[in-house]
Design an enzyme around this catalytic site. Structure first.
Site, PDB file in Angstrom:
ATOM      1  CE1 TYR A 124      -2.975  -3.195   1.059  1.00 20.15           C
ATOM      2  CE2 TYR A 124      -4.487  -1.338   1.075  1.00 20.15           C
ATOM      3  CZ  TYR A 124      -4.261  -2.698   1.042  1.00 20.15           C
ATOM      4  OH  TYR A 124      -5.330  -3.567   0.989  1.00 20.15           O
ATOM      5  CE  LYS A 169       4.706 -17.365  -0.782  1.00 24.59           C
ATOM      6  NZ  LYS A 169       4.163 -18.731  -0.652  1.00 24.59           N
ATOM      7  CG  ASP A 200       1.656 -20.272   1.199  1.00 22.74           C
ATOM      8  OD1 ASP A 200       2.287 -20.000   2.241  1.00 22.74           O
ATOM      9  OD2 ASP A 200       2.184 -20.850   0.231  1.00 22.74           O
ATOM     10  CG  ASP A 224      -7.137  -6.013   2.416  1.00 20.45           C
ATOM     11  OD1 ASP A 224      -8.138  -5.620   3.038  1.00 20.45           O
ATOM     12  OD2 ASP A 224      -7.114  -6.135   1.176  1.00 20.45           O
ATOM     13  CG  ASP A 228     -12.377  -9.062   3.531  1.00 22.10           C
ATOM     14  OD1 ASP A 228     -12.143  -8.203   4.409  1.00 22.10           O
ATOM     15  OD2 ASP A 228     -12.999  -8.810   2.477  1.00 22.10           O
TER      16      ASP A 228
HETATM   17  C1  IPM Z   1     -10.066  -2.725   4.374  1.00 17.58           C
HETATM   18  C2  IPM Z   1     -10.433  -2.384   2.944  1.00 17.58           C
HETATM   19  C3  IPM Z   1      -9.479  -1.332   2.409  1.00 17.58           C
HETATM   20  C4  IPM Z   1      -8.072  -1.889   2.427  1.00 17.58           C
HETATM   21  C5  IPM Z   1      -9.839  -0.797   1.010  1.00 17.58           C
HETATM   22  C6  IPM Z   1     -11.272  -0.339   0.941  1.00 17.58           C
HETATM   23  C7  IPM Z   1      -8.909   0.297   0.568  1.00 17.58           C
HETATM   24  O1  IPM Z   1     -10.437  -3.528   2.160  1.00 17.58           O
HETATM   25  O2  IPM Z   1     -10.130  -1.831   5.237  1.00 17.58           O
HETATM   26  O3  IPM Z   1      -9.724  -3.870   4.631  1.00 17.58           O
HETATM   27  O4  IPM Z   1      -7.647  -2.519   1.464  1.00 17.58           O
HETATM   28  O5  IPM Z   1      -7.404  -1.700   3.432  1.00 17.58           O
HETATM   29 MG    MG Z   2     -10.108  -5.300   3.251  1.00 16.41          MG
END
Ligand code: IPM
Ligand code: MG
Length: 331
Positions: A124, A169, A200, A224, A228
């Site tokens: 990032y 990694k 992984d 990130d 999720d």
């Molecule tokens: C998160 C989101 C953000 C990220 C996006 C929306 C830029 O996915 O907060 O996890 O990648 O950090």
């Molecule tokens: Mg995210």
């Protein structure tokens, strides 16, 4: 204490008002500063966020944030990423904990760990070049960046089970060797028990044996993706909150996005946003934060839940019930 309140777009406009009702139930001395940022603002004015907005946010202590829909402009700079950078919110903290009575995809509910994601560098970095035939993004890992996130993760581990898992990694990305080495050094200087995992195999292990983990520290993109994925362990993206913490500021956002497909129907689950309020209260050192856990457990038991969890309650109803529970608890 001043709190910037940014609903953003889509379901952000539903879950944040519900979360604010819960926050208000605590009756704190707190000035709320509403800001309209994001896609709808861009459609109306041509800018999603101005320099002036950043200054307003910097004049606050913390931010409660919903979600923002990405603006379809190739020159658009993510509002979220800009705020993280401007406020130097280096630690993205994502607790992964089952809620009473809810089982995620694996059917397990014996885990309780926290992902601590480095939030300012890695992939990032924003250093990139986009071309027709060649595009690249520079992945930046610094000693300073790795040190401060490792320090944060170790302090957290010491308040918990003193176990740190460093996720990287480094077999392929040599830049991760620095991250790994620094995390190991910091963990041993704190007397935190540590081990490391390739990202992984960690993804696999988190699905198979999530109960093994306590604090997981990792670089930006891995955190990130894993966060999720781990929302599926809890049961839904609508249930996981996060905090972005810096030296000076803190920013609280549900892990989910703006979900335009279900926006405006009053069916979005406000629990992630409400759990963000809990994280905000913890950050403020408010001992009442745990009332939110009790309230959520009570609602789940009484099936006051949104359709994603099999209920028929609306976003606002869930927020209202949690707020009422808080008010009663504080009487
Ligand atoms: C998160 C989101 C953000 C990220 C996006 C929306 C830029 O996915 O907060 O996890 O990648 O950090
Ligand atoms: Mg995210």
């Amino acid at each position: 204490m001043r709190l910037a309140v940014i609903e953003g777009d889509g379901i952000g406009r539903e879950v944040i008002p519900a979360a604010v009702e819960v926050l208000d139930a605590f009756g704190l001395e707190l000035e709320k500063v509403p800001l309209e940022l994001g896609y709808a603002r861009w459609e109306r004015t041509g800018t999603a966020m101005s320099g002036e907005d950043i200054e307003t946010i910097k004049g606050c202590d913390a931010v409660l944030f919903g979600a923002i829909t990405t603006v379809p402009d190739p020159n658009y700079k993510s509002v979220l990423l800009t705020i993280r950078k401007e406020l130097d919110l280096y630690a993205n903290v994502r607790p992964v904990k089952p809620l009473p009575g809810i089982k995620g995809v694996t059917g397990k509910n014996n885990f309780d760990f926290i992902i601590v994601r480095e939030n300012t560098e890695g992939l990032y970095s924003g250093i990139e070049e986009i071309g027709n035939d060649l595009s690249w993004t520079k992945r930046v890992v610094t000693r300073k960046g790795s040190e401060r996130i490792a320090e944060y993760a170790c302090k957290l581990a010491k308040q918990r089970n003193n176990k740190l898992t460093i996720v990287h990694k480094s077999n392929v990305l040599k830049s991760d060797k620095l991250f790994l080495d620094v995390c190991r050094q910091v963990a041993s200087s704190h007397g935190v028990e540590y081990s490391d995992m390739l990202v992984d195999s960690m993804a696999y292990s988190l699905m198979m044996r999530p109960e093994k983990y306590d604090v997981v520290v990792t670089t930006n993109i891995f955190g990130d993706i894993l966060s999720d994925m781990c929302a599926a362990l809890v049961g839904s993206l609508g249930l996981v909150p996060s905090a972005n913490i810096g030296e000076k500021y803190a920013f609280f956002e549900p892990v989910h996005g703006s979900a335009p497909d279900i926006a405006g129907k009053g069916i979005s689950n406000p629990l992630a946003a409400i759990l963000c309020v809990k994280m905000l209260l913890e950050w403020m050192g408010n001992p009442g934060a745990s009332i939110i856990d009790e309230a959520v457990a009570d609602l789940l038991q009484n099936k006051i839940i949104t359709p994603d969890l099999g209920g028929t309650s609306t976003t606002a109803e869930v927020g209202h019930e949690v707020a009422e529970y808080v008010k009663n608890a504080l009487k």
